[in-house]
Design a protein around this motif. Structure first.
Motif, PDB file in Angstrom:
ATOM      1  N   ALA A 201       7.482  21.301  13.000  1.00  0.00           N
ATOM      2  CA  ALA A 201       6.152  21.831  13.301  1.00  0.00           C
ATOM      3  C   ALA A 201       5.632  22.682  12.144  1.00  0.00           C
ATOM      4  N   THR A 202       6.516  23.510  11.571  1.00  0.00           N
ATOM      5  CA  THR A 202       6.104  24.366  10.450  1.00  0.00           C
ATOM      6  C   THR A 202       5.752  23.520   9.234  1.00  0.00           C
ATOM      7  N   VAL A 203       6.568  22.511   8.951  1.00  0.00           N
ATOM      8  CA  VAL A 203       6.310  21.648   7.799  1.00  0.00           C
ATOM      9  C   VAL A 203       4.981  20.924   7.962  1.00  0.00           C
ATOM     10  N   LEU A 204       4.715  20.416   9.151  1.00  0.00           N
ATOM     11  CA  LEU A 204       3.457  19.713   9.385  1.00  0.00           C
ATOM     12  C   LEU A 204       2.265  20.662   9.281  1.00  0.00           C
ATOM     13  N   TRP A 205       2.443  21.879   9.769  1.00  0.00           N
ATOM     14  CA  TRP A 205       1.363  22.858   9.699  1.00  0.00           C
ATOM     15  C   TRP A 205       1.057  23.207   8.241  1.00  0.00           C
ATOM     16  N   MET A 206       2.090  23.391   7.427  1.00  0.00           N
ATOM     17  CA  MET A 206       1.899  23.686   6.011  1.00  0.00           C
ATOM     18  C   MET A 206       1.251  22.488   5.320  1.00  0.00           C
ATOM     19  N   ALA A 207       1.673  21.283   5.701  1.00  0.00           N
ATOM     20  CA  ALA A 207       1.102  20.083   5.080  1.00  0.00           C
ATOM     21  C   ALA A 207      -0.389  19.960   5.399  1.00  0.00           C
ATOM     22  N   ALA A 208      -0.760  20.361   6.610  1.00  0.00           N
ATOM     23  CA  ALA A 208      -2.168  20.280   6.989  1.00  0.00           C
ATOM     24  C   ALA A 208      -3.024  21.258   6.204  1.00  0.00           C
ATOM     25  N   ASN A 209      -2.392  22.328   5.691  1.00  0.00           N
ATOM     26  CA  ASN A 209      -3.129  23.348   4.961  1.00  0.00           C
ATOM     27  C   ASN A 209      -2.959  23.240   3.449  1.00  0.00           C
ATOM     28  N   VAL A 210      -2.428  22.116   2.994  1.00  0.00           N
ATOM     29  CA  VAL A 210      -2.195  21.954   1.566  1.00  0.00           C
ATOM     30  C   VAL A 210      -3.507  22.071   0.783  1.00  0.00           C
ATOM     31  N   ALA A 211      -3.446  22.937  -0.246  1.00  0.00           N
ATOM     32  CA  ALA A 211      -4.614  23.146  -1.108  1.00  0.00           C
ATOM     33  C   ALA A 211      -4.388  22.438  -2.433  1.00  0.00           C
ATOM     34  N   SER A 212      -5.456  22.229  -3.168  1.00  0.00           N
ATOM     35  CA  SER A 212      -5.343  21.571  -4.468  1.00  0.00           C
ATOM     36  C   SER A 212      -4.746  22.527  -5.489  1.00  0.00           C
ATOM     37  N   VAL A 213      -4.322  21.960  -6.610  1.00  0.00           N
ATOM     38  CA  VAL A 213      -3.785  22.780  -7.697  1.00  0.00           C
ATOM     39  C   VAL A 213      -4.845  23.760  -8.196  1.00  0.00           C
ATOM     40  N   ASP A 214      -6.068  23.296  -8.309  1.00  0.00           N
ATOM     41  CA  ASP A 214      -7.145  24.182  -8.768  1.00  0.00           C
ATOM     42  C   ASP A 214      -7.388  25.323  -7.780  1.00  0.00           C
ATOM     43  N   THR A 215      -7.215  25.025  -6.490  1.00  0.00           N
ATOM     44  CA  THR A 215      -7.451  26.053  -5.470  1.00  0.00           C
ATOM     45  C   THR A 215      -6.421  27.169  -5.557  1.00  0.00           C
ATOM     46  N   ILE A 216      -5.133  26.839  -5.673  1.00  0.00           N
ATOM     47  CA  ILE A 216      -4.138  27.910  -5.720  1.00  0.00           C
ATOM     48  C   ILE A 216      -4.242  28.686  -7.036  1.00  0.00           C
ATOM     49  N   ALA A 217      -4.693  28.001  -8.093  1.00  0.00           N
ATOM     50  CA  ALA A 217      -4.915  28.718  -9.347  1.00  0.00           C
ATOM     51  C   ALA A 217      -6.046  29.735  -9.171  1.00  0.00           C
ATOM     52  N   GLU A 218      -7.090  29.331  -8.460  1.00  0.00           N
ATOM     53  CA  GLU A 218      -8.206  30.239  -8.186  1.00  0.00           C
ATOM     54  C   GLU A 218      -7.771  31.380  -7.283  1.00  0.00           C
ATOM     55  N   TRP A 219      -6.946  31.076  -6.264  1.00  0.00           N
ATOM     56  CA  TRP A 219      -6.408  32.139  -5.421  1.00  0.00           C
ATOM     57  C   TRP A 219      -5.630  33.149  -6.270  1.00  0.00           C
ATOM     58  N   GLY A 220      -4.799  32.628  -7.164  1.00  0.00           N
ATOM     59  CA  GLY A 220      -3.989  33.513  -7.997  1.00  0.00           C
ATOM     60  C   GLY A 220      -4.841  34.425  -8.855  1.00  0.00           C
ATOM     61  N   ARG A 221      -5.886  33.878  -9.462  1.00  0.00           N
ATOM     62  CA  ARG A 221      -6.755  34.707 -10.314  1.00  0.00           C
ATOM     63  C   ARG A 221      -7.530  35.731  -9.480  1.00  0.00           C
ATOM     64  N   THR A 222      -7.955  35.320  -8.282  1.00  0.00           N
ATOM     65  CA  THR A 222      -8.689  36.243  -7.416  1.00  0.00           C
ATOM     66  C   THR A 222      -7.796  37.397  -6.969  1.00  0.00           C
ATOM     67  N   ILE A 223      -6.564  37.078  -6.613  1.00  0.00           N
ATOM     68  CA  ILE A 223      -5.617  38.120  -6.195  1.00  0.00           C
ATOM     69  C   ILE A 223      -5.269  39.018  -7.373  1.00  0.00           C
ATOM     70  N   ALA A 224      -5.009  38.427  -8.544  1.00  0.00           N
ATOM     71  CA  ALA A 224      -4.646  39.205  -9.727  1.00  0.00           C
ATOM     72  C   ALA A 224      -5.758  40.174 -10.127  1.00  0.00           C
ATOM     73  N   ALA A 225      -6.995  39.832  -9.832  1.00  0.00           N
ATOM     74  CA  ALA A 225      -8.117  40.711 -10.175  1.00  0.00           C
ATOM     75  C   ALA A 225      -8.069  42.020  -9.392  1.00  0.00           C
ATOM     76  N   ARG A 226      -7.318  42.043  -8.281  1.00  0.00           N
ATOM     77  CA  ARG A 226      -7.186  43.259  -7.491  1.00  0.00           C
ATOM     78  C   ARG A 226      -6.011  44.124  -7.948  1.00  0.00           C
ATOM     79  N   HIS A 227      -5.332  43.694  -8.979  1.00  0.00           N
ATOM     80  CA  HIS A 227      -4.205  44.485  -9.490  1.00  0.00           C
ATOM     81  C   HIS A 227      -4.702  45.819 -10.019  1.00  0.00           C
ATOM     82  N   LYS A 228      -4.038  46.889  -9.607  1.00  0.00           N
ATOM     83  CA  LYS A 228      -4.387  48.229 -10.063  1.00  0.00           C
ATOM     84  C   LYS A 228      -3.146  48.855 -10.685  1.00  0.00           C
TER      85      LYS A 228
END
Length: 326
Positions: A201-228
């Motif tokens: 069930a967990t594997v299928l749930w994660m598979a349903a939420n799979v994001a593109s490579v560009d998306t996780i890169a954007e998430w990473g940059r957005t999160i890193a921008a909050r670094h203090k």
């Protein structure tokens, strides 16, 4: 893919090294500074070692975004995640690096103890620390508007990374699960086993939420921008230099008074007359377990602390409360 490397701590280390020779720090401060500086260097080395093992497997891949030494503030609180890994299935790894200078013992209720030679010290649980970070990190994701395709609640995994030569004493697995306490060089093997052990069930749930490579890169940059980053010049309160030639508080001279036998005159005037057979008590003498300020008895550790800091306490001894005046 590597999004953020650890901050450069050389400036802060230089400041701490310079303070070791400062004439404005007393002996107690310098002793504590030496311990603090050693722990700082050991911790940074542990984080570098762990980052090396993580980067070896993930920095050039496309399925994970990696941030090292991520410090952020939210709702008035500060959290620092040693290593943050973002997966395409809207799952995250929150990793704590601990470079203990001794062996690590974990008992059957999850209490951690570090052993250095013949000495053992209780330490706070790095696993509970990481779980506290999770609550703050989830709030950060909500604030940034980062979510999976079908959920706003991410899947979060925790691990504590120890030095490859660390000796770990664990309780029985059925008593307390320590499978997330691993050596840093075993991280990628642990990560793959973790994925393999997930339910369908967990594997299928994660598979349903799979994001593109560009998306996780954007998430990473957005999160890193909050670094203090931590202020390299900020000092803890105990390390702030003392005022030069600051006057020491004068000991209080106490006089012991006891009531005289009742008399109509004494009762009428509500006076307590001194007992002529009791001499006034002067301030405490050196090497006596009496506080020089309040005249109360003190414990041997309190007295020993003062004797070991003669310059600070002027050769006298004080209770814990009045030590704060210095």
């Amino acid at each position: 893919m590597l999004i953020k490397s650890a901050d450069d701590q050389s400036r802060r280390l230089q400041l701490l090294e310079a303070l070791r020779s400062s004439p404005r720090l007393d002996r107690w401060q310098k002793g504590r500074l030496d311990e603090y500086l050693q722990r700082k260097k050991t911790g940074l080395q542990g984080e570098r070692d762990a980052a090396h093992f993580i980067d070896t497997h993930l920095r050039d891949g496309e399925n994970h975004a990696v941030l090292h030494d991520f410090r952020f503030e939210i709702d008035g609180f500060v959290a620092q995640i040693d290593h943050l890994i973002i997966g395409r299935g809207f799952h995250f790894y929150l990793l704590e690096s601990k470079n203990f200078g001794g062996n690590l013992h974990i008992n059957d209720v999850g209490e951690f103890t570090a052993e250095y030679g013949r000495e053992r010290f209780g330490i706070s649980s790095p696993l509970e620390q990481s779980r506290r970070h999770e609550a703050m990190f989830v709030r950060l994701l909500d604030e940034l508007g980062i979510s999976g395709r079908f959920t706003r609640r991410p899947t979060v995994f925790h691990a504590v990374l120890l030095h490859p030569r660390a000796v770990i004493t664990r309780p029985a697995a059925e008593t307390f699960d320590t499978s997330m306490i691993i050596k840093a060089d075993q991280f990628d093997t642990w990560r793959q086993k973790k994925v393999d052990s997930l339910g369908v069930a967990t594997v299928l749930w994660m598979a349903a939420n799979v994001a593109s490579v560009d998306t996780i890169a954007e998430w990473g940059r957005t999160i890193a921008a909050r670094h203090k980053p931590e202020d390299a010049l900020a000092l803890p309160d105990w390390l702030k230099p003392q005022r030069e030639n600051a006057p020491s508080p004068a000991p209080v001279r106490l006089e012991v008074r006891v009531p005289t036998p009742k008399s109509s005159a004494a009762v009428a005037s509500n006076l307590v007359a001194p007992n002529p057979t009791v001499k006034p008590v002067a301030h405490a003498e050196p090497r006596k377990l009496i506080c020089a300020t309040c005249g109360e008895k003190i414990s041997f550790p309190e007295g020993k602390f003062c004797w070991n800091n003669d310059k600070r306490f002027g050769g006298m001894q004080y209770c814990r409360e009045h030590q704060k005046a210095f």
